[in-house]
Design a protein around this motif. Structure first.
Motif, mmCIF file in Angstrom:
data_model
loop_
_atom_site.group_PDB
_atom_site.id
_atom_site.type_symbol
_atom_site.label_atom_id
_atom_site.label_comp_id
_atom_site.label_asym_id
_atom_site.label_seq_id
_atom_site.Cartn_x
_atom_site.Cartn_y
_atom_site.Cartn_z
ATOM 1 N N ASN A 180 98.882 21.199 -4.472
ATOM 2 C CA ASN A 180 98.143 21.044 -3.393
ATOM 3 C C ASN A 180 97.146 22.343 -3.596
ATOM 4 O O ASN A 180 96.625 22.617 -2.404
ATOM 5 C CB ASN A 180 98.466 20.752 -2.197
ATOM 6 C CG ASN A 180 99.073 19.212 -1.995
ATOM 7 O OD1 ASN A 180 98.287 18.558 -1.816
ATOM 8 N ND2 ASN A 180 100.551 19.270 -2.154
ATOM 9 N N ASP A 181 96.830 22.796 -4.711
ATOM 10 C CA ASP A 181 95.846 24.007 -4.991
ATOM 11 C C ASP A 181 96.333 25.302 -3.996
ATOM 12 O O ASP A 181 95.313 25.991 -3.448
ATOM 13 C CB ASP A 181 94.466 23.466 -4.618
ATOM 14 C CG ASP A 181 93.428 24.547 -5.190
ATOM 15 O OD1 ASP A 181 93.776 25.256 -6.176
ATOM 16 O OD2 ASP A 181 92.151 24.450 -4.842
ATOM 17 N N ARG A 182 97.460 25.734 -3.901
ATOM 18 C CA ARG A 182 97.915 26.821 -2.993
ATOM 19 C C ARG A 182 98.798 27.542 -4.023
ATOM 20 O O ARG A 182 99.858 27.846 -3.663
ATOM 21 C CB ARG A 182 98.564 26.448 -1.861
ATOM 22 C CG ARG A 182 97.680 25.831 -0.728
ATOM 23 C CD ARG A 182 96.331 26.777 -0.444
ATOM 24 N NE ARG A 182 96.801 27.844 -0.244
ATOM 25 C CZ ARG A 182 96.814 28.635 1.048
ATOM 26 N NH1 ARG A 182 96.786 27.704 2.326
ATOM 27 N NH2 ARG A 182 97.189 29.718 1.585
ATOM 28 N N ARG A 224 88.087 25.423 -0.418
ATOM 29 C CA ARG A 224 89.388 25.173 -1.403
ATOM 30 C C ARG A 224 90.672 25.088 -0.520
ATOM 31 O O ARG A 224 91.399 24.028 -0.670
ATOM 32 C CB ARG A 224 89.449 26.108 -2.434
ATOM 33 C CG ARG A 224 88.452 26.187 -3.564
ATOM 34 C CD ARG A 224 88.889 26.923 -4.947
ATOM 35 N NE ARG A 224 89.685 28.231 -4.633
ATOM 36 C CZ ARG A 224 89.252 29.337 -4.293
ATOM 37 N NH1 ARG A 224 87.997 29.564 -4.462
ATOM 38 N NH2 ARG A 224 90.110 30.425 -4.104
ATOM 39 N N LEU A 225 90.642 26.031 0.547
ATOM 40 C CA LEU A 225 91.868 25.685 1.297
ATOM 41 C C LEU A 225 91.745 24.590 2.081
ATOM 42 O O LEU A 225 92.852 23.799 2.348
ATOM 43 C CB LEU A 225 92.034 27.031 2.018
ATOM 44 C CG LEU A 225 92.231 28.341 1.483
ATOM 45 C CD1 LEU A 225 92.120 29.525 2.325
ATOM 46 C CD2 LEU A 225 93.509 28.167 0.838
ATOM 47 N N ARG A 240 96.867 17.440 0.989
ATOM 48 C CA ARG A 240 98.247 17.654 1.309
ATOM 49 C C ARG A 240 98.689 16.703 2.495
ATOM 50 O O ARG A 240 99.519 16.154 2.599
ATOM 51 C CB ARG A 240 98.697 19.077 1.782
ATOM 52 C CG ARG A 240 99.813 19.216 2.233
ATOM 53 C CD ARG A 240 100.118 20.809 2.823
ATOM 54 N NE ARG A 240 101.406 20.789 3.457
ATOM 55 C CZ ARG A 240 101.830 21.839 3.888
ATOM 56 N NH1 ARG A 240 100.832 22.890 4.065
ATOM 57 N NH2 ARG A 240 103.233 22.151 4.683
ATOM 58 N N GLY A 266 92.389 21.504 -0.034
ATOM 59 C CA GLY A 266 93.870 21.315 -0.297
ATOM 60 C C GLY A 266 94.748 21.096 0.804
ATOM 61 O O GLY A 266 95.375 20.078 0.649
ATOM 62 N N GLU A 267 94.204 21.312 1.983
ATOM 63 C CA GLU A 267 95.094 20.961 3.241
ATOM 64 C C GLU A 267 94.797 19.507 3.400
ATOM 65 O O GLU A 267 95.888 18.702 3.931
ATOM 66 C CB GLU A 267 94.721 21.705 4.434
ATOM 67 C CG GLU A 267 95.240 23.112 4.499
ATOM 68 C CD GLU A 267 96.711 23.177 4.402
ATOM 69 O OE1 GLU A 267 97.531 22.364 5.117
ATOM 70 O OE2 GLU A 267 97.335 23.875 3.524
ATOM 71 N N ARG A 326 86.435 30.041 -1.223
ATOM 72 C CA ARG A 326 87.969 29.844 -0.932
ATOM 73 C C ARG A 326 88.173 29.152 0.561
ATOM 74 O O ARG A 326 89.132 28.570 0.272
ATOM 75 C CB ARG A 326 88.261 31.180 -0.560
ATOM 76 C CG ARG A 326 89.864 31.303 -0.316
ATOM 77 C CD ARG A 326 90.270 32.895 -0.282
ATOM 78 N NE ARG A 326 91.556 33.097 -0.061
ATOM 79 C CZ ARG A 326 92.295 33.081 1.150
ATOM 80 N NH1 ARG A 326 91.712 32.838 2.293
ATOM 81 N NH2 ARG A 326 93.496 33.190 1.515
ATOM 82 N N ASP A 365 98.882 30.749 -4.321
ATOM 83 C CA ASP A 365 99.517 31.938 -3.743
ATOM 84 C C ASP A 365 100.816 31.487 -2.952
ATOM 85 O O ASP A 365 101.846 32.212 -3.314
ATOM 86 C CB ASP A 365 98.262 32.535 -2.735
ATOM 87 C CG ASP A 365 98.084 31.128 -1.632
ATOM 88 O OD1 ASP A 365 98.087 30.057 -1.922
ATOM 89 O OD2 ASP A 365 97.861 31.770 -0.552
ATOM 90 N N ARG A 366 100.939 30.556 -2.454
ATOM 91 C CA ARG A 366 102.069 29.957 -1.710
ATOM 92 C C ARG A 366 103.222 29.874 -2.783
ATOM 93 O O ARG A 366 104.438 30.215 -2.620
ATOM 94 C CB ARG A 366 102.032 29.131 -0.724
ATOM 95 C CG ARG A 366 101.063 29.469 0.536
ATOM 96 C CD ARG A 366 101.116 28.564 1.734
ATOM 97 N NE ARG A 366 100.516 29.096 2.709
ATOM 98 C CZ ARG A 366 100.305 28.381 3.936
ATOM 99 N NH1 ARG A 366 100.749 27.145 4.011
ATOM 100 N NH2 ARG A 366 99.555 28.990 4.950
ATOM 101 N N TYR A 421 103.186 23.374 -2.986
ATOM 102 C CA TYR A 421 102.063 23.979 -2.767
ATOM 103 C C TYR A 421 101.164 24.076 -3.981
ATOM 104 O O TYR A 421 99.777 24.041 -4.172
ATOM 105 C CB TYR A 421 102.217 25.577 -2.345
ATOM 106 C CG TYR A 421 102.431 25.401 -0.868
ATOM 107 C CD1 TYR A 421 101.653 25.140 -0.012
ATOM 108 C CD2 TYR A 421 103.748 25.984 -0.229
ATOM 109 C CE1 TYR A 421 102.006 25.217 1.573
ATOM 110 C CE2 TYR A 421 104.200 25.847 0.967
ATOM 111 C CZ TYR A 421 103.276 25.503 1.766
ATOM 112 O OH TYR A 421 103.524 25.625 3.138
#
Length: 403
Positions: A264-266, A126-127, A134, A130-131, A123, A268-269, A261
């Motif tokens: 960019n693989d988020r 991935r975050l 982004r 993604g950031e 995780r 959840d948001r 989001y």
């Protein structure tokens, strides 16, 4: 990948072994089992010794031998029944079938649900990825250049082309004319020249200065994303976040922030933002429909089974239609719809927007005490859902039930 294959193979082998070993071995291969037979045989020998020592007479010894013999025969019969086994060939065939079925089922599940060849992606990684994506994604102009929208003037007749050209020229002749730039932005959007429309709308906002309205920023968001065929650039993200700072319920800003989001693989948001659009908006509007068509995809990535809320109870259209009725008929119609909605929520429950609609409707027919009870019940039901409680409380405030 090699480590995963080795680990999976070992686990599969252990699982197959645990299932098939008892069948393959069979009960007959097991070691000797303790029974009561030896005990009873020792007791028979003890009876003979007691008889020789004179502890027992002949009659007592015979009775004891008879009882012990009876128990010995019963124990022997029980042991033979327990030792019964299925044919060895049949047991081993069953073991092979079970082992193959277990391996086949495991392989089928992995083929359907797994990702062969896909490496570990924790995780945190991935975050981070993604950031990074982004932060380094293309800007608005770069994205518009990649889309390369063609000039569509050729599809219009000569008079229309002349009108469009004159509106373009007017803005260059009068660069500080707000009305000219507003008309040009609308014209360019109408003919599909979204990048030109976005530049014109940016000028509209710049000319208004501190007096610019939220609607103008929302219109710019639509144009920026349309000009990139659905891509949310850093510039569009900045505008969306700026709008949300002043107008947290802005549907365009919520939708485009969620789209950014999602890209960019988020998920959840994205899910959180799109849920606010859906549960606070109205079906049929542009951004509601966009969010409703995509929220299930991000919900699935999160393992959430999300169902779109149904629109029930008196709608805004129903209440508008009631304005043409006599006061008595209008009140009767609203009370009937409110009663049906209240009964359904009391027996079946419903999404937060239905509770909000019930509170609003009760206030319209001046039943503030009933609306207060509904508000308290809804807050108890949705107490753990901050977004749902916020939606319900906002409806109560707008209806005049709370401050």
């Amino acid at each position: 990948m090699t480590g995963f294959v080795i680990t999976a193979a070992i686990l599969a082998a252990l699982a197959v072994l645990a299932v098939t070993a008892p069948l393959w071995r069979g009960r007959g291969d097991a070691g000797p089992q303790d029974t009561d037979i030896d005990i009873y045989r020792d007791q028979l020998a003890e009876v003979d010794r007691d008889l020789a020592r004179g502890v027992l007479d002949e009659a007592e010894a015979e009775r004891t031998r008879t009882e012990i013999s009876r128990r010995l025969l019963a124990a022997d019969a029980s042991t033979r029944r327990a030792a019964g086994d299925a044919p060895r060939t049949l047991s081993r065939m069953a073991a092979v079938v079970c082992g193959l079925a277990l391996l086949g089922a495991a392989g089928g599940l992995y083929a359907a649900l797994g990702a062969p060849g896909y490496g570990d992606v924790p995780r945190d990684l991935r975050l981070s990825v993604g950031e990074d994506r982004r932060a380094n994604r293309p800007g608005q102009l770069e994205a518009e250049a990649a889309v390369d929208l063609p000039d569509t003037l050729d599809q219009f007749d000569e008079d229309t082309r002349g009108l469009i050209q004159s509106r373009r020229a007017a803005t260059f002749e009068r660069p500080d004319d707000l009305q000219a730039w507003t008309v040009l932005a609308q014209t360019e959007a109408a003919i599909g020249q979204y990048h030109r429309a976005a530049r014109a709308q940016e000028r509209v906002i710049a000319l208004q200065g501190a007096d610019v309205a939220v609607d103008d920023y929302e219109r710019l968001l639509d144009l920026l994303v349309a000009g990139t065929r659905g891509y949310v650039s850093p510039e569009a993200e900045t505008i969306a976040l700026r709008v949300l700072q002043t107008t947290p319920d802005s549907e365009p800003a919520l939708y485009y922030a969620g789209l950014m989001y999602a890209q960019n693989d988020r998920p959840d948001r994205a899910f959180s933002l799109w849920r606010r659009v859906i549960e606070g908006g109205s079906p049929g509007t542009l951004h509601y429909d966009f969010a409703a068509s995509q929220i299930n995809e991000v919900a699935a990535q999160l393992g959430i089974d999300y169902a779109l809320p149904e629109v029930r109870g008196p709608s805004a259209a129903d209440l508008d239609a009631a304005q043409d009725m006599s006061p008595e008929d209008r009140r009767a119609m609203i009370e009937g719809m409110v009663g049906g909605l209240a009964d359904r929520l009391a027996t079946q429950g419903g999404p937060p927007q239905d509770w909000a609609r019930l509170i609003t409707s009760l206030m319209l027919i001046e039943q503030s005490e009933a609306a207060a009870r509904v508000l308290a019940e809804a807050e108890a039901i949705f107490g753990g859902d901050v977004q749902a409680v916020t939606l319900i409380r906002r409806a109560a405030s707008e209806a005049g039930l709370t401050e």
